[in-house]
Design an enzyme around this catalytic site. Sequence first.
Site, PDB file in Angstrom:
ATOM      1  N   PHE A 123       0.930  -1.172   0.192  1.00 29.49           N
ATOM      2  CA  PHE A 123       0.002   0.119  -0.043  1.00 29.49           C
ATOM      3  C   PHE A 123       0.918   1.229  -0.086  1.00 29.49           C
ATOM      4  O   PHE A 123       1.714   1.490   0.940  1.00 29.49           O
ATOM      5  CB  PHE A 123      -0.713  -0.153   1.386  1.00 29.49           C
ATOM      6  CG  PHE A 123      -1.677   1.108   1.471  1.00 29.49           C
ATOM      7  CD1 PHE A 123      -2.991   0.933   0.688  1.00 29.49           C
ATOM      8  CD2 PHE A 123      -1.632   2.199   2.240  1.00 29.49           C
ATOM      9  CE1 PHE A 123      -4.118   1.991   0.604  1.00 29.49           C
ATOM     10  CE2 PHE A 123      -2.441   3.242   2.311  1.00 29.49           C
ATOM     11  CZ  PHE A 123      -3.786   3.261   1.630  1.00 29.49           C
ATOM     12  N   LEU A 125       1.242   5.134  -0.199  1.00 32.45           N
ATOM     13  CA  LEU A 125       0.674   6.463   0.370  1.00 32.45           C
ATOM     14  C   LEU A 125       1.570   7.382   0.432  1.00 32.45           C
ATOM     15  O   LEU A 125       1.750   8.493  -0.050  1.00 32.45           O
ATOM     16  CB  LEU A 125      -0.485   6.186   1.411  1.00 32.45           C
ATOM     17  CG  LEU A 125      -1.108   7.535   1.679  1.00 32.45           C
ATOM     18  CD1 LEU A 125      -2.011   8.401   0.549  1.00 32.45           C
ATOM     19  CD2 LEU A 125      -1.998   7.599   3.108  1.00 32.45           C
ATOM     20  N   GLY A 242      -7.066  -0.503   8.376  1.00 28.19           N
ATOM     21  CA  GLY A 242      -5.689  -1.113   8.637  1.00 28.19           C
ATOM     22  C   GLY A 242      -5.260  -0.953  10.062  1.00 28.19           C
ATOM     23  O   GLY A 242      -4.388  -1.489  10.451  1.00 28.19           O
ATOM     24  N   GLY A 339      16.181  -6.892  33.465  1.00 22.95           N
ATOM     25  CA  GLY A 339      17.567  -6.310  34.065  1.00 22.95           C
ATOM     26  C   GLY A 339      18.378  -6.469  32.835  1.00 22.95           C
ATOM     27  O   GLY A 339      18.109  -6.313  31.566  1.00 22.95           O
ATOM     28  N   GLU A 363       0.941   3.824   9.611  1.00 22.48           N
ATOM     29  CA  GLU A 363      -0.621   3.810   9.362  1.00 22.48           C
ATOM     30  C   GLU A 363      -1.269   4.837  10.184  1.00 22.48           C
ATOM     31  O   GLU A 363      -2.303   4.799  10.788  1.00 22.48           O
ATOM     32  CB  GLU A 363      -1.258   2.471   9.751  1.00 22.48           C
ATOM     33  CG  GLU A 363      -0.912   1.451   8.458  1.00 22.48           C
ATOM     34  CD  GLU A 363      -1.536   0.300   8.270  1.00 22.48           C
ATOM     35  OE1 GLU A 363      -2.608   0.189   8.741  1.00 22.48           O
ATOM     36  OE2 GLU A 363      -0.960  -0.755   7.722  1.00 22.48           O
ATOM     37  N   GLY A 364      -0.422   5.933  10.451  1.00 20.77           N
ATOM     38  CA  GLY A 364      -1.044   7.237  11.104  1.00 20.77           C
ATOM     39  C   GLY A 364      -0.251   7.253  12.483  1.00 20.77           C
ATOM     40  O   GLY A 364      -0.368   6.313  13.255  1.00 20.77           O
ATOM     41  N   THR A 365       0.609   8.167  12.891  1.00 20.84           N
ATOM     42  CA  THR A 365       1.296   8.539  14.065  1.00 20.84           C
ATOM     43  C   THR A 365       0.127   8.288  15.409  1.00 20.84           C
ATOM     44  O   THR A 365      -1.201   8.650  14.851  1.00 20.84           O
ATOM     45  CB  THR A 365       2.102   9.706  14.330  1.00 20.84           C
ATOM     46  OG1 THR A 365       1.128  10.824  13.973  1.00 20.84           O
ATOM     47  CG2 THR A 365       3.066   9.588  13.230  1.00 20.84           C
ATOM     48  N   GLU A 367      -0.286  10.951  16.942  1.00 24.24           N
ATOM     49  CA  GLU A 367      -1.005  12.287  17.023  1.00 24.24           C
ATOM     50  C   GLU A 367      -1.872  12.212  15.964  1.00 24.24           C
ATOM     51  O   GLU A 367      -2.866  12.982  15.997  1.00 24.24           O
ATOM     52  CB  GLU A 367       0.199  13.195  16.479  1.00 24.24           C
ATOM     53  CG  GLU A 367       1.234  13.584  17.841  1.00 24.24           C
ATOM     54  CD  GLU A 367       2.286  12.292  17.855  1.00 24.24           C
ATOM     55  OE1 GLU A 367       2.416  11.690  16.820  1.00 24.24           O
ATOM     56  OE2 GLU A 367       2.972  12.476  18.939  1.00 24.24           O
TER      57      GLU A 367
HETATM   58  N1  CAA Z   1     -12.117   7.935   7.227  1.00 27.78           N
HETATM   59  C1  CAA Z   1     -12.728   8.529   6.243  1.00 27.78           C
HETATM   60  N2  CAA Z   1     -12.709   9.660   5.711  1.00 27.78           N
HETATM   61  C2  CAA Z   1     -11.952  10.448   6.311  1.00 27.78           C
HETATM   62  C3  CAA Z   1     -10.870  10.241   7.114  1.00 27.78           C
HETATM   63  C4  CAA Z   1     -11.030   9.254   7.954  1.00 27.78           C
HETATM   64  N3  CAA Z   1     -10.637   8.524   8.946  1.00 27.78           N
HETATM   65  N4  CAA Z   1     -10.498  11.286   7.768  1.00 27.78           N
HETATM   66  C5  CAA Z   1     -10.833  12.260   6.787  1.00 27.78           C
HETATM   67  N5  CAA Z   1     -11.611  11.871   5.950  1.00 27.78           N
HETATM   68  C6  CAA Z   1     -11.936  12.611   4.636  1.00 27.78           C
HETATM   69  C7  CAA Z   1     -12.740  13.945   5.195  1.00 27.78           C
HETATM   70  O1  CAA Z   1     -13.999  13.483   5.730  1.00 27.78           O
HETATM   71  C8  CAA Z   1     -12.617  14.862   3.996  1.00 27.78           C
HETATM   72  O2  CAA Z   1     -13.884  14.222   3.149  1.00 27.78           O
HETATM   73  P1  CAA Z   1     -14.379  15.334   2.106  1.00 27.78           P
HETATM   74  O3  CAA Z   1     -13.883  14.683   0.935  1.00 27.78           O
HETATM   75  O4  CAA Z   1     -15.750  15.016   2.223  1.00 27.78           O
HETATM   76  O5  CAA Z   1     -13.944  16.749   2.290  1.00 27.78           O
HETATM   77  C9  CAA Z   1     -11.348  14.474   3.408  1.00 27.78           C
HETATM   78  O6  CAA Z   1     -11.006  12.972   3.975  1.00 27.78           O
HETATM   79  C10 CAA Z   1     -10.212  15.234   3.720  1.00 27.78           C
HETATM   80  O7  CAA Z   1     -10.070  15.346   5.264  1.00 27.78           O
HETATM   81  P2  CAA Z   1      -9.434  16.461   5.929  1.00 27.78           P
HETATM   82  O8  CAA Z   1      -9.611  18.039   5.450  1.00 27.78           O
HETATM   83  O9  CAA Z   1      -9.698  16.111   7.501  1.00 27.78           O
HETATM   84  O10 CAA Z   1      -7.916  16.176   5.558  1.00 27.78           O
HETATM   85  P3  CAA Z   1      -6.529  16.432   6.242  1.00 27.78           P
HETATM   86  O11 CAA Z   1      -5.718  17.046   5.347  1.00 27.78           O
HETATM   87  O12 CAA Z   1      -6.927  17.459   7.301  1.00 27.78           O
HETATM   88  O13 CAA Z   1      -5.729  15.298   6.894  1.00 27.78           O
HETATM   89  C11 CAA Z   1      -5.719  13.171   8.211  1.00 27.78           C
HETATM   90  C12 CAA Z   1      -6.751  14.187   7.486  1.00 27.78           C
HETATM   91  C13 CAA Z   1      -6.389  12.210   8.992  1.00 27.78           C
HETATM   92  C14 CAA Z   1      -4.611  13.881   8.962  1.00 27.78           C
HETATM   93  C15 CAA Z   1      -5.093  12.202   7.007  1.00 27.78           C
HETATM   94  O14 CAA Z   1      -4.190  13.072   6.148  1.00 27.78           O
HETATM   95  C16 CAA Z   1      -4.448  11.179   7.494  1.00 27.78           C
HETATM   96  O15 CAA Z   1      -5.061  10.222   7.810  1.00 27.78           O
HETATM   97  N6  CAA Z   1      -3.070  11.143   7.600  1.00 27.78           N
HETATM   98  C17 CAA Z   1      -2.214  10.116   8.004  1.00 27.78           C
HETATM   99  C18 CAA Z   1      -1.956   9.054   6.816  1.00 27.78           C
HETATM  100  C19 CAA Z   1      -1.357   7.650   7.151  1.00 27.78           C
HETATM  101  O16 CAA Z   1      -1.928   6.828   7.876  1.00 27.78           O
HETATM  102  N7  CAA Z   1      -0.297   7.250   6.486  1.00 27.78           N
HETATM  103  C20 CAA Z   1       0.322   5.988   6.711  1.00 27.78           C
HETATM  104  C21 CAA Z   1       0.643   5.583   5.558  1.00 27.78           C
HETATM  105  S1  CAA Z   1       0.189   3.755   5.161  1.00 27.78           S
HETATM  106  C22 CAA Z   1       1.323   2.601   5.969  1.00 27.78           C
HETATM  107  O17 CAA Z   1       1.784   3.008   7.069  1.00 27.78           O
HETATM  108  C23 CAA Z   1       1.188   1.538   5.529  1.00 27.78           C
HETATM  109  C24 CAA Z   1       2.379   0.439   6.008  1.00 27.78           C
HETATM  110  O18 CAA Z   1       3.220   0.241   5.109  1.00 27.78           O
HETATM  111  C25 CAA Z   1       2.418  -0.181   7.172  1.00 27.78           C
END
Ligand code: CAA
Length: 379
Positions: A123, A125, A242, A339, A363-365, A367
């Site tokens: 995946f 991103l 996830g 220890g 998969e998101g800190t 924070e």
């Molecule tokens: N579920 C569904 N929809 C969501 C959502 C959620 N948890 N969070 C946001 N959205 C939607 C919002 O409703 C909004 O929808 P609209 O189109 O209706 O406007 C849209 O997404 C944009 O949302 P925000 O304005 O809130 O966006 P933002 O820029 O403020 O960021 C965030 C939101 C939650 C911080 C997001 O950027 C995020 O989740 N970031 C973390 C990313 C992440 O987890 N990365 C990990 C990489 S994958 C990985 O680690 C895999 C691996 O290899 C192990």
Amino acid sequence: MDFKLTEEQLMIQQAARDFAQTELLPGVIERDEHSKFPADAVKKMGELGFLGMMVDPKYGGAGLDSVSYVLAMEEIAKVDASAAVVMSVNNSLVCAGMEKYCSEEQKQKYLVPLAKGEVIGAFCLSEPEAGSDATSQKTTAIDMGDYYLLNGTKNWITNGSTASTYLVIAQTDVEKGHKGINAFIVEKGWAGFEIGPKEKKMGIRGSDTHSLMFTDVKVPKENRIGEDGFGFAFAMNVLNGGRIGIASQALGIAQGAYELALKYAKERKAFKTEIINHQAVAFKLADMAVNITAARMLCFKAAAEKDNGEDISISGAMAKLFASKTAMDTTIEAVQIHGGNGYVSEYHVERMMRDAKITQIYEGTSEIQKIVISRGIAK
Ligand code: CAA
């Protein structure tokens, strides 16, 4: 409310426990030391159905519920957190995302071999400048008519070199912000797709983490997932599920470290008695037991809600936030209880402490989980 597991769930738990003990425990220290991918074990996990646990059998999966998935993930992660992340990404990001959002043709071509564990998926991103801030994608996919032209770099990709199928998120129309993002199925070996060197990591060293570079990669139009502009919603929804996988991984790491610390505390003597008889040690174990039980309940709650088709954005984030903190706290204290022995590899807990940290990052800190929860409860 019934806290009892079903016969089938208990069977899955036992099968995963047996597999972890016989196939993963031997060699786990060596794989960590040499950053060696557990290739044979992952192959067997596929044969046993652990890589497509929740996928409908008509697409090659085991057709199990998410609670069974949590149970199996816990057992695998208890012994080998690296094998657990391979399992988590394949099940709850790649397979779950494809089963829910891909077309029938895409499922037949790509999901079936993934769910059977014949191949594994990744995946994609995160980017050098878009880890937490996932809307700021710099990878572009320009619509060229029959195909998209993909350019950019992805970072820290689990299964980066071992995968065959990659779900890649990219910006198609920058003017539209997150609504101009798309998700694509990309195959290993396509011209212009390069895999960077393996990352040298603090923990989960057996897992295979790489940067990926795309230079003018032609992605056929039929490999876009969903409608134009669906990519960000796809990524967010997939990550909600996830996070149950990573929460379960963290739970397993914590449970593994706790079991080792408890056993050690019952055997090791200091000041004329087993160290468990000292409150300084006993209270640490009591805290571990409480937190692990609470983390497990949060995992089960999110999993049960997922099976009921409910919105799991809050419950998945809560499970991940709490379980990952529990993994970190528990492993630090497990090392302390051991220890000097805790600081050397043969006692396993130092590896678990290093492995635990990533569960607060990927998969998101932690924070980010708090952002998801606080926005969710404020609605
Ligand atoms: N579920 C569904 N929809 C969501 C959502 C959620 N948890 N969070 C946001 N959205 C939607 C919002 O409703 C909004 O929808 P609209 O189109 O209706 O406007 C849209 O997404 C944009 O949302 P925000 O304005 O809130 O966006 P933002 O820029 O403020 O960021 C965030 C939101 C939650 C911080 C997001 O950027 C995020 O989740 N970031 C973390 C990313 C992440 O987890 N990365 C990990 C990489 S994958 C990985 O680690 C895999 C691996 O290899 C192990």
